[in-house]
Motif scaffolding. Structure first.
Motif, PDB file in Angstrom:
ATOM      1  N   ALA A 165      -4.909 -67.376   7.653  1.00 50.40           N
ATOM      2  CA  ALA A 165      -3.624 -66.814   6.378  1.00 50.40           C
ATOM      3  C   ALA A 165      -4.206 -66.703   5.083  1.00 50.40           C
ATOM      4  O   ALA A 165      -3.792 -65.793   4.314  1.00 50.40           O
ATOM      5  N   GLY A 166      -4.879 -68.721   4.878  1.00 45.24           N
ATOM      6  CA  GLY A 166      -5.422 -68.414   3.290  1.00 45.24           C
ATOM      7  C   GLY A 166      -6.637 -67.146   2.846  1.00 45.24           C
ATOM      8  O   GLY A 166      -6.285 -66.486   1.987  1.00 45.24           O
ATOM      9  N   LEU A 167      -6.983 -66.448   3.743  1.00 49.00           N
ATOM     10  CA  LEU A 167      -7.962 -65.430   3.628  1.00 49.00           C
ATOM     11  C   LEU A 167      -7.467 -64.103   3.706  1.00 49.00           C
ATOM     12  O   LEU A 167      -8.269 -63.080   3.225  1.00 49.00           O
ATOM     13  N   MET A 168      -6.419 -64.204   3.925  1.00 44.97           N
ATOM     14  CA  MET A 168      -5.886 -62.711   4.400  1.00 44.97           C
ATOM     15  C   MET A 168      -4.200 -62.375   3.796  1.00 44.97           C
ATOM     16  O   MET A 168      -4.130 -61.115   3.951  1.00 44.97           O
ATOM     17  N   LEU A 169      -3.808 -63.382   2.605  1.00 41.84           N
ATOM     18  CA  LEU A 169      -2.696 -63.347   2.739  1.00 41.84           C
ATOM     19  C   LEU A 169      -2.562 -63.151   1.231  1.00 41.84           C
ATOM     20  O   LEU A 169      -3.850 -64.317   0.453  1.00 41.84           O
ATOM     21  N   THR A 170      -1.687 -63.017  -0.101  1.00 44.40           N
ATOM     22  CA  THR A 170      -1.588 -63.541  -1.101  1.00 44.40           C
ATOM     23  C   THR A 170      -1.668 -64.872  -1.517  1.00 44.40           C
ATOM     24  O   THR A 170      -0.840 -65.666   0.214  1.00 44.40           O
ATOM     25  N   TRP A 171      -1.908 -65.547  -2.399  1.00 48.29           N
ATOM     26  CA  TRP A 171      -1.574 -67.109  -2.639  1.00 48.29           C
ATOM     27  C   TRP A 171      -0.330 -67.347  -2.025  1.00 48.29           C
ATOM     28  O   TRP A 171       0.533 -68.252  -0.934  1.00 48.29           O
ATOM     29  N   ARG A 172       1.127 -66.526  -2.667  1.00 50.73           N
ATOM     30  CA  ARG A 172       3.047 -66.342  -2.434  1.00 50.73           C
ATOM     31  C   ARG A 172       2.717 -66.834  -0.885  1.00 50.73           C
ATOM     32  O   ARG A 172       3.440 -67.042  -0.597  1.00 50.73           O
ATOM     33  N   ALA A 212       1.103 -69.602   1.086  1.00 52.79           N
ATOM     34  CA  ALA A 212       2.457 -70.285   0.652  1.00 52.79           C
ATOM     35  C   ALA A 212       3.204 -70.527   1.528  1.00 52.79           C
ATOM     36  O   ALA A 212       3.908 -71.732   1.886  1.00 52.79           O
ATOM     37  N   SER A 213       3.920 -69.598   1.328  1.00 51.20           N
ATOM     38  CA  SER A 213       5.037 -68.866   2.067  1.00 51.20           C
ATOM     39  C   SER A 213       4.770 -69.486   3.486  1.00 51.20           C
ATOM     40  O   SER A 213       6.502 -69.411   4.249  1.00 51.20           O
ATOM     41  N   SER A 214       3.988 -69.042   4.313  1.00 53.33           N
ATOM     42  CA  SER A 214       4.012 -68.611   5.470  1.00 53.33           C
ATOM     43  C   SER A 214       3.514 -70.756   5.660  1.00 53.33           C
ATOM     44  O   SER A 214       4.993 -70.841   6.917  1.00 53.33           O
ATOM     45  N   ILE A 272      -3.063 -72.303  -0.657  1.00 53.25           N
ATOM     46  CA  ILE A 272      -3.120 -71.703  -2.317  1.00 53.25           C
ATOM     47  C   ILE A 272      -5.084 -71.793  -2.225  1.00 53.25           C
ATOM     48  O   ILE A 272      -5.433 -70.552  -3.195  1.00 53.25           O
ATOM     49  N   VAL A 273      -5.269 -72.645  -2.743  1.00 47.63           N
ATOM     50  CA  VAL A 273      -6.890 -73.057  -3.261  1.00 47.63           C
ATOM     51  C   VAL A 273      -7.928 -71.791  -2.492  1.00 47.63           C
ATOM     52  O   VAL A 273      -8.281 -71.656  -2.934  1.00 47.63           O
ATOM     53  N   ILE A 274      -7.526 -71.551  -1.016  1.00 48.29           N
ATOM     54  CA  ILE A 274      -7.900 -70.989  -0.363  1.00 48.29           C
ATOM     55  C   ILE A 274      -7.889 -69.385  -0.715  1.00 48.29           C
ATOM     56  O   ILE A 274      -8.560 -68.578  -1.291  1.00 48.29           O
ATOM     57  N   ALA A 275      -6.285 -68.978  -0.828  1.00 47.90           N
ATOM     58  CA  ALA A 275      -6.322 -68.129  -0.991  1.00 47.90           C
ATOM     59  C   ALA A 275      -6.296 -67.342  -2.784  1.00 47.90           C
ATOM     60  O   ALA A 275      -6.887 -66.036  -2.656  1.00 47.90           O
TER      61      ALA A 275
END
Length: 199
Positions: free
Chosen positions: A62-69, A72-74, A114-117
């Motif tokens: 998820a961190g690698l595929m989504l925006t940080w927001r 984090a929301s997921s 968040i750090v990943i994203a």
């Protein structure tokens, strides 16, 4: 003039729900994947109350595929479901998992994802060399956010709640690290490959 303003307002009113739906389906999907990863089963690790699941892999992906927001929301959506009493955590646990020995790992997912994203950067798959650099950057982001950050929170909270020294908890948690490194490699390769499909 009035009719064009009314038409523009109507289009805007229709597009707001559409934008909300477009932005929210991915966090919902990954929250469901977190639940499915917990429901798929767990492997107990001797010396620690925290089991092995595929959830860290889902967090990394998820961190690698989504925006940080969105990422984090997921996680926040998943944690909220457990806080409301739904049996979404490993072993069918719910609210008590958020105050138990594994709570730090669960809450550590938020800063970790968040750090990943934020660290992953943009995918550049224009050449094989650029694609390899992207996969390497994804791997580094997954290792730092998905292991270092999450373990920091997990070990600290578990040590505080159980009274076991940090070093002992860290040593017991090393049983997870090899598996999490493998998960990070697979997540980085999968995310960079899926980025290529999306081009």
């Amino acid at each position: 003039m009035q009719s064009s303003h009314t038409a523009a307002s109507a289009v805007s009113a229709v597009s707001v729900p559409r934008r909300i739906a477009a932005a929210s389906w991915k966090p919902v999907l990954f929250a469901v994947l977190l639940y499915l990863a917990a429901a798929a089963g767990e492997i107990p690790v001797p010396g620690t109350p925290v089991p092995i699941t595929l959830q860290t892999f889902v967090v990394m992906l998820a961190g690698l595929m989504l925006t940080w927001r969105q990422a984090a929301s997921s996680v926040l959506l998943y944690l909220a479901a457990g806080a409301l009493g739904l049996p979404v955590f490993a072993g069918g646990a719910s609210t008590m998992a958020l105050v138990g020995p594994s709570a730090g790992f669960l809450f550590g997912w938020v800063p970790g994802i968040i750090v990943i994203a934020l660290l992953r950067g943009k995918a550049d798959l224009s050449t094989p060399g650029a694609a390899a650099l992207t996969a390497g950057r994804y791997l580094l982001a997954a290792l730092l956010g998905g292991i270092v950050v999450i373990y920091f929170f997990g070990v600290t909270v578990q040590s505080t709640l159980t009274g076991v020294p940090v070093f002992t908890v860290t040593l017991a948690s090393m049983g997870f690290v090899v598996g999490d490194v493998i998960k990070a490699v697979v997540a980085a390769l999968a995310a960079s490959g899926l980025s290529k499909l999306g081009r």
